[in-house]
Design an enzyme around this catalytic site. Structure first.
Site, PDB file in Angstrom:
ATOM      1  CB  SER A  40      -4.445  -2.451  -1.404  1.00 25.67           C
ATOM      2  OG  SER A  40      -3.222  -1.981  -1.871  1.00 25.67           O
ATOM      3  CG  ASP A  46      -4.513   1.711  -0.818  1.00 22.26           C
ATOM      4  OD1 ASP A  46      -3.902   1.311  -1.835  1.00 22.26           O
ATOM      5  OD2 ASP A  46      -4.114   1.460   0.332  1.00 22.26           O
ATOM      6  CG  ASP A  74      -2.274   0.960  -4.779  1.00 22.14           C
ATOM      7  OD1 ASP A  74      -2.156   2.177  -4.531  1.00 22.14           O
ATOM      8  OD2 ASP A  74      -2.251   0.099  -3.885  1.00 22.14           O
TER       9      ASP A  74
END
Ligand code: MG
Length: 428
Positions: free
Chosen positions: A78, A218, A216
């Site tokens: 992430s 992902d 971000d």
């Protein structure tokens, strides 16, 4: 995360599912292909089928699970730095695994009781590019009132495969930065915060763009900037709530750490707000329970249930553009008054932190709150302010977050609570 562990997670997931097809994708991290290959081997060894999505955003994978598979695994860390990686699992309905389901996977890994398929039961890998399908679902639900000039910062994550193209098809004039896929994240770190978005803000200013969008690592999150900097996250969420409720009647879901602006915005539309635990799984569960029309966290993880129960960064970006195209963004932002926020942390022993937070629930009664809730830590509300006390999930600290209409009164309130907490932590 090691390849050995990725393979064990694959074996456990296949064992847990018993049968069916598991979709697998990864973000751009250098360890992504390595871990994905190991994970897929693990799944195949149990006799389950694999749908390999390749490099894609987390919401693209979640949507592919909903449309074509029975479960999913996303290899991503992430917003965390490039050297990290992990696996996030997805249910058939496109919602992340619940904590109880994750625990079951952990239990299978601990006991190493894996299903093993016979040679003639081993399945093949099906490969699919799911990005176009994700794009189409966004384009079917969003249109802009006027084209915008937009700068998109993809962090060198998988957002580079989708968001710039969505915006081009929405009719926008698109400039991209950090849109090359690169697991070293050379342009900026994957967390979309004020410090990491300096280049984006400068580019928006330099070319006179209406809006800048950042994802971000992902792309389950998107945040917006304008020429003045990053738009306060509470304001972004309040704008989205106003946008949804202006077009549709229904309930809104947000987390315990979000601003009281959310209730104020919903009240204008006579709509209810459900507050849930921090985290996208709790927001998705809240949406399912209440049939809400929108759910969002202040970090920019927004769930648009018409399309998916996974926070969807490219769709969030399109929603921000749609609301900005309905008028003058600067005027809309000026209309939203934000309130002072105070944040404090108190160190304590790891083993005591949960007990101290529970104890504070009793002690806070002295300050006569209008309402208290134990949904996630302790949240107490007064007429013009609220305080949230939560134990950190990863460090031996307790965090205080507070918001109030009067800065001086808020500082006093937080000061009192901090003293109470320090006394409690000192006595342990
Ligand atoms: Mg993310």
């Amino acid at each position: 995360m090691t390849p050995e562990l990725a393979m064990e997670i694959g074996k456990a997931l296949g064992t847990y599912m018993r049968t069916g097809k598991i979709a697998v994708a990864r973000d751009t991290r250098t360890s992504g292909e390595l871990l994905q290959t190991a994970l897929i081997s693990g799944i195949l060894s149990t006799g389950a089928k694999v749908l390999d999505i390749g490099c894609a955003t987390t919401p693209t994978l979640a949507l592919a699970v909903r449309n074509h598979a029975d479960a999913g695994a996303m290899i991503t860390a992430s917003h965390n730095p490039s050297e990290y990686n992990g696996v996030k699992l997805w249910q058939k309905n496109g919602m992340a695994f619940l904590q109880s389901q994750e625990k079951e996977i952990e239990r299978i890994v601990e006991k190493k009781r894996y299903k093993r398929a016979a040679w003639d039961q081993i399945q093949r890998i099906e490969r699919k590019d799911a990005t176009r399908e994700h794009m189409d679902s966004i384009l079917e639900s969003i249109s802009l009132k006027k084209p915008l000039k937009v700068v998109i910062d993809c962090a060198s994550g998988p957002a580079g495969l989708i968001t710039p193209y969505v915006f081009r098809e929405l009719g926008c004039k698109v400039t991209t930065i950090n849109s090359q896929l690169d697991g070293f994240f050379p342009g900026r770190k994957p967390e979309p915060n004020q410090e990491n978005l300096k280049d984006l803000i400068e580019t928006v200013k330099a070319i006179g763009a209406d809006l800048g969008i950042a994802h971000d690592g992902d792309a389950d999150r998107a945040v917006a900037v304008d020429k003045n900097g990053m738009i306060p996250l509470d304001k972004q969420l309040a704008l989205a709530v106003d946008y949804y409720l202006s077009h549709q009647k229904g309930e809104i879901v947000t987390t315990v750490d979000a601003s009281m602006l959310i209730e104020e915005t919903a009240k204008k539309h006579h709509a209810k707000v459900l507050r849930v635990k921090v985290g996208d799984v709790a927001v998705a569960e809240g949406i399912e329970r209440t049939n809400a029309i929108f759910g969002g966290e202040p970090c920019g993880a927004w769930i648009h249930p018409k399309i998916s129960l996974c926070p969807d960064g490219p769709l969030t970006a399109a929603v921000i553009a749609a609301l900005a195209s309905e008028g003058n963004l600067q005027e809309m932002l000026a209309k939203i008054k934000t309130y002072p926020v105070e944040r404090e942390t108190i160190g304590c022993k790891e083993k005591d932190k949960e007990r101290i937070v529970t104890e504070m629930g009793r002690k806070l009664k002295k300050l006569k709150p209008k309402k208290t809730s134990k949904i996630d830590g302790i949240r107490a509300e007064w007429k013009d302010s609220w305080v949230l006390i939560r134990a950190s999930g990863t460090e031996p600290i307790i965090r205080i977050t507070a918001e109030g209409k009067d800065k001086k009164e808020l500082k006093e309130l937080v000061g009192k609570i901090k003293k109470m907490l320090e006394k409690e932590a000192g006595e342990c």
